[in-house]
Write a protein that holds these residues in place. Structure first.
Motif, PDB file in Angstrom:
ATOM      1  N   ASP A  37       0.814  -1.215   0.000  1.00 24.64           N
ATOM      2  CA  ASP A  37       0.000   0.000   0.000  1.00 24.64           C
ATOM      3  C   ASP A  37       0.853   1.274   0.000  1.00 24.64           C
ATOM      4  O   ASP A  37       0.321   2.368   0.145  1.00 24.64           O
ATOM      5  CB  ASP A  37      -0.951   0.021   1.191  1.00 24.64           C
ATOM      6  N   TYR A  38       2.175   1.114  -0.136  1.00 26.51           N
ATOM      7  CA  TYR A  38       3.119   2.230  -0.192  1.00 26.51           C
ATOM      8  C   TYR A  38       3.107   3.073   1.078  1.00 26.51           C
ATOM      9  O   TYR A  38       3.553   4.211   1.078  1.00 26.51           O
ATOM     10  CB  TYR A  38       2.867   3.109  -1.431  1.00 26.51           C
ATOM     11  N   SER A  39       2.568   2.514   2.168  1.00 28.46           N
ATOM     12  CA  SER A  39       2.640   3.244   3.433  1.00 28.46           C
ATOM     13  C   SER A  39       4.062   3.152   3.977  1.00 28.46           C
ATOM     14  O   SER A  39       4.766   2.168   3.753  1.00 28.46           O
ATOM     15  CB  SER A  39       1.654   2.665   4.439  1.00 28.46           C
ATOM     16  N   ASN A  40       4.473   4.195   4.671  1.00 26.44           N
ATOM     17  CA  ASN A  40       5.811   4.204   5.249  1.00 26.44           C
ATOM     18  C   ASN A  40       5.817   3.424   6.560  1.00 26.44           C
ATOM     19  O   ASN A  40       4.918   3.552   7.376  1.00 26.44           O
ATOM     20  CB  ASN A  40       6.267   5.640   5.476  1.00 26.44           C
ATOM     21  N   GLN A  41       6.837   2.633   6.732  1.00 28.82           N
ATOM     22  CA  GLN A  41       6.959   1.773   7.902  1.00 28.82           C
ATOM     23  C   GLN A  41       7.697   2.493   9.039  1.00 28.82           C
ATOM     24  O   GLN A  41       8.285   3.556   8.821  1.00 28.82           O
ATOM     25  CB  GLN A  41       7.688   0.489   7.504  1.00 28.82           C
ATOM     26  N   PRO A  42       7.658   1.939  10.259  1.00 22.50           N
ATOM     27  CA  PRO A  42       8.322   2.617  11.384  1.00 22.50           C
ATOM     28  C   PRO A  42       9.799   2.871  11.128  1.00 22.50           C
ATOM     29  O   PRO A  42      10.458   2.116  10.405  1.00 22.50           O
ATOM     30  CB  PRO A  42       8.124   1.627  12.531  1.00 22.50           C
ATOM     31  N   GLN A  43      10.296   3.910  11.741  1.00 15.36           N
ATOM     32  CA  GLN A  43      11.689   4.296  11.553  1.00 15.36           C
ATOM     33  C   GLN A  43      12.617   3.484  12.455  1.00 15.36           C
ATOM     34  O   GLN A  43      12.280   3.152  13.583  1.00 15.36           O
ATOM     35  CB  GLN A  43      11.836   5.785  11.852  1.00 15.36           C
ATOM     36  N   HIS A  44      13.810   3.205  11.922  1.00 16.82           N
ATOM     37  CA  HIS A  44      14.864   2.530  12.674  1.00 16.82           C
ATOM     38  C   HIS A  44      15.998   3.524  12.876  1.00 16.82           C
ATOM     39  O   HIS A  44      16.397   4.198  11.930  1.00 16.82           O
ATOM     40  CB  HIS A  44      15.364   1.313  11.899  1.00 16.82           C
ATOM     41  N   PHE A  45      16.540   3.563  14.079  1.00 18.29           N
ATOM     42  CA  PHE A  45      17.486   4.602  14.446  1.00 18.29           C
ATOM     43  C   PHE A  45      18.907   4.083  14.598  1.00 18.29           C
ATOM     44  O   PHE A  45      19.121   2.927  14.967  1.00 18.29           O
ATOM     45  CB  PHE A  45      17.058   5.241  15.768  1.00 18.29           C
ATOM     46  N   GLY A  46      19.860   4.969  14.373  1.00 20.53           N
ATOM     47  CA  GLY A  46      21.259   4.714  14.706  1.00 20.53           C
ATOM     48  C   GLY A  46      21.529   5.028  16.166  1.00 20.53           C
ATOM     49  O   GLY A  46      20.613   5.391  16.920  1.00 20.53           O
ATOM     50  N   ASP A  47      22.779   4.897  16.576  1.00 19.04           N
ATOM     51  CA  ASP A  47      23.157   5.081  17.978  1.00 19.04           C
ATOM     52  C   ASP A  47      23.367   6.535  18.360  1.00 19.04           C
ATOM     53  O   ASP A  47      23.598   6.837  19.535  1.00 19.04           O
ATOM     54  CB  ASP A  47      24.444   4.302  18.286  1.00 19.04           C
ATOM     55  N   GLY A  48      23.333   7.415  17.392  1.00 16.44           N
ATOM     56  CA  GLY A  48      23.481   8.834  17.710  1.00 16.44           C
ATOM     57  C   GLY A  48      24.919   9.303  17.695  1.00 16.44           C
ATOM     58  O   GLY A  48      25.855   8.534  17.965  1.00 16.44           O
ATOM     59  N   THR A  49      25.092  10.583  17.377  1.00 18.57           N
ATOM     60  CA  THR A  49      26.395  11.255  17.459  1.00 18.57           C
ATOM     61  C   THR A  49      26.241  12.428  18.415  1.00 18.57           C
ATOM     62  O   THR A  49      25.401  13.303  18.198  1.00 18.57           O
ATOM     63  CB  THR A  49      26.838  11.789  16.085  1.00 18.57           C
ATOM     64  N   ARG A  50      27.042  12.408  19.467  1.00 18.59           N
ATOM     65  CA  ARG A  50      27.025  13.543  20.391  1.00 18.59           C
ATOM     66  C   ARG A  50      28.050  14.553  19.905  1.00 18.59           C
ATOM     67  O   ARG A  50      29.253  14.296  19.965  1.00 18.59           O
ATOM     68  CB  ARG A  50      27.321  13.094  21.814  1.00 18.59           C
ATOM     69  N   LEU A  51      27.572  15.674  19.408  1.00 15.09           N
ATOM     70  CA  LEU A  51      28.427  16.704  18.809  1.00 15.09           C
ATOM     71  C   LEU A  51      28.578  17.881  19.753  1.00 15.09           C
ATOM     72  O   LEU A  51      27.579  18.409  20.252  1.00 15.09           O
ATOM     73  CB  LEU A  51      27.808  17.175  17.486  1.00 15.09           C
TER      74      LEU A  51
END
Lengths: 113, 117
Positions: free
Chosen positions: B100-114
């Motif tokens: 149905d071309y719906s967007n699926q849940p997002q998957h995240f990286g571990d983050g960058t602390r800048l």
């Protein structure tokens, strides 16, 4: 505009007990998605549970369940039999298309042994 | 499992420098996102991309730009770093459901602390 409010900056629970984290949101859309994400000290955001607004049945994932009240625009997370590994920041999020996602400010959960 | 990899966990730069934050995902996802996370504010969307060379502004794009030359890589660029850009930066990716071309849940990286000094 969509907004998400988590009114509890911090919560604590005794190990093996149950805790409920609150979330309210504001939207003009009738169909949308709601999420709870967990961010442990390792920092990776982990999807805990997902609810589609058109589904009346509350989502459940093992010890995690939600109380979705669409009319009240409320989406609380219940964690049963809390474990030490549940300690984390929990974020409530709302989106109508999974791209334009809005997050709450987060609730830091502490689990006491 | 989806793997979203951010090039650095910690980064320290100086005011005025041009800063590149890199993100790579290994699941052939169409959509990629950059957020910044600040205490008391949650995550705020900076930019997202739904295809190679495509980009859309999020809520706080000022002071940032992005590049997506390849499907698996999405770069965040601070053109001239300022101290108010000191933050945690999170990259995420998601796919579209082929039915149905719906967007699926997002998957995240571990983050960058800048940190910008």
């Amino acid at each position: 505009a969509q907004t998400v409010t988590q009114s509890q900056p911090e919560m604590s629970v005794q190990e093996a007990e149950t805790v409920t984290l609150s979330c309210t949101y504001d939207t003009s859309e009738s169909d949308y998605y709601l999420f709870w994400y967990k961010q442990p000290p390792s920092r990776q955001m982990i999807l805990v549970i997902r609810q589609e607004a058109y589904k009346q049945q509350n989502a459940t994932e093992n010890r995690f369940s939600v109380n979705f009240q669409k009319a009240a625009k409320s989406f609380s997370l219940k964690i049963s039999d809390s474990q030490l590994g549940d300690a984390a920041m929990y974020f409530c999020a709302h989106t109508y298309n999974n791209n334009d996602m809005r997050f709450g400010a987060g609730t830091r959960l502490t689990v006491k042994p | 499992d989806v793997k979203v990899t951010q090039s650095s966990r910690y980064l320290v730069k100086r005011t005025g420098e041009k800063v590149f934050l890199e993100c790579v995902q290994d699941m052939d996802h169409e959509n990629m996102f950059w957020y910044r996370q600040d205490p008391g504010l949650g995550l705020r969307l900076i930019y997202f991309s739904y295809d190679v060379k495509m980009k859309e502004k999020g809520d706080i794009p000022e002071g940032y730009s992005v590049s997506r030359e390849k499907k698996e890589r999405f770069s965040l660029i601070l053109e001239s770093a300022s101290t108010n850009q000191t933050s945690m930066y999170l990259c995420a990716s998601s796919t579209r459901d082929t039915r149905d071309y719906s967007n699926q849940p997002q998957h995240f990286g571990d983050g960058t602390r800048l940190s910008i000094l």
